[in-house]
Design a protein around this motif. Structure first.
Motif, PDB file in Angstrom:
ATOM      1  N   THR A 150      17.992   9.440 -14.888  1.00  0.00           N
ATOM      2  CA  THR A 150      17.185  10.654 -14.855  1.00  0.00           C
ATOM      3  C   THR A 150      15.774  10.394 -15.344  1.00  0.00           C
ATOM      4  O   THR A 150      14.888  11.202 -15.096  1.00  0.00           O
ATOM      5  CB  THR A 150      17.804  11.769 -15.717  1.00  0.00           C
ATOM      6  OG1 THR A 150      17.938  11.295 -17.052  1.00  0.00           O
ATOM      7  CG2 THR A 150      19.157  12.174 -15.178  1.00  0.00           C
ATOM      8  N   GLU A 151      15.551   9.290 -16.052  1.00  0.00           N
ATOM      9  CA  GLU A 151      14.224   8.946 -16.544  1.00  0.00           C
ATOM     10  C   GLU A 151      13.560   7.978 -15.587  1.00  0.00           C
ATOM     11  O   GLU A 151      14.123   6.946 -15.244  1.00  0.00           O
ATOM     12  CB  GLU A 151      14.298   8.299 -17.927  1.00  0.00           C
ATOM     13  CG  GLU A 151      14.553   9.270 -19.044  1.00  0.00           C
ATOM     14  CD  GLU A 151      13.413  10.244 -19.251  1.00  0.00           C
ATOM     15  OE1 GLU A 151      12.229   9.839 -19.221  1.00  0.00           O
ATOM     16  OE2 GLU A 151      13.707  11.429 -19.442  1.00  0.00           O
ATOM     17  N   LEU A 152      12.377   8.297 -15.151  1.00  0.00           N
ATOM     18  CA  LEU A 152      11.594   7.415 -14.311  1.00  0.00           C
ATOM     19  C   LEU A 152      10.230   7.274 -14.944  1.00  0.00           C
ATOM     20  O   LEU A 152       9.562   8.267 -15.229  1.00  0.00           O
ATOM     21  CB  LEU A 152      11.460   7.989 -12.897  1.00  0.00           C
ATOM     22  CG  LEU A 152      10.525   7.249 -11.955  1.00  0.00           C
ATOM     23  CD1 LEU A 152      11.006   5.815 -11.738  1.00  0.00           C
ATOM     24  CD2 LEU A 152      10.427   7.975 -10.639  1.00  0.00           C
ATOM     25  N   LEU A 153       9.827   6.056 -15.209  1.00  0.00           N
ATOM     26  CA  LEU A 153       8.510   5.763 -15.757  1.00  0.00           C
ATOM     27  C   LEU A 153       7.732   5.021 -14.680  1.00  0.00           C
ATOM     28  O   LEU A 153       8.081   3.896 -14.322  1.00  0.00           O
ATOM     29  CB  LEU A 153       8.632   4.902 -17.017  1.00  0.00           C
ATOM     30  CG  LEU A 153       9.578   5.434 -18.092  1.00  0.00           C
ATOM     31  CD1 LEU A 153       9.772   4.403 -19.191  1.00  0.00           C
ATOM     32  CD2 LEU A 153       9.051   6.736 -18.662  1.00  0.00           C
ATOM     33  N   ILE A 154       6.694   5.662 -14.141  1.00  0.00           N
ATOM     34  CA  ILE A 154       5.912   5.047 -13.075  1.00  0.00           C
ATOM     35  C   ILE A 154       4.805   4.210 -13.687  1.00  0.00           C
ATOM     36  O   ILE A 154       4.026   4.695 -14.504  1.00  0.00           O
ATOM     37  CB  ILE A 154       5.345   6.113 -12.122  1.00  0.00           C
ATOM     38  CG1 ILE A 154       6.505   6.778 -11.367  1.00  0.00           C
ATOM     39  CG2 ILE A 154       4.346   5.493 -11.144  1.00  0.00           C
ATOM     40  CD1 ILE A 154       6.077   7.878 -10.434  1.00  0.00           C
TER      41      ILE A 154
END
Length: 77
Positions: free
Chosen positions: A21-25
């Protein structure tokens, strides 16, 4: 009505493996260059680095599509 022109963008980031659920771009690059990027291993066991291509009218929309894709992965899990 005018059609919005799209182009390919490559979004590079990290996902949290525990629940995706965590996305770090980290970056949004113009062009379909995901196959040219060498992803290094992370020092954290709970993250996966990835690069994926999205067709969008601008970099912000490409990033939003990446977040949406991450939510779909979570729904499928």
């Amino acid at each position: 009505m005018t059609a919005v022109a799209t182009q390919s963008f490559t979004v590079i980031g990290l996902t949290l493996d525990v629940d995706c659920t965590e996305l770090l771009i980290a970056a949004v690059l113009p062009g379909p260059v995901a196959d040219q990027i060498e992803l290094l291993a992370t020092s954290e066991a709970d993250f996966t680095r990835w690069a994926e291509e999205f067709d969008a009218p601008d970099p912000d929309t490409a990033a939003a599509l990446a977040y949406e894709q991450c939510r779909r992965w979570d729904d499928e899990a």
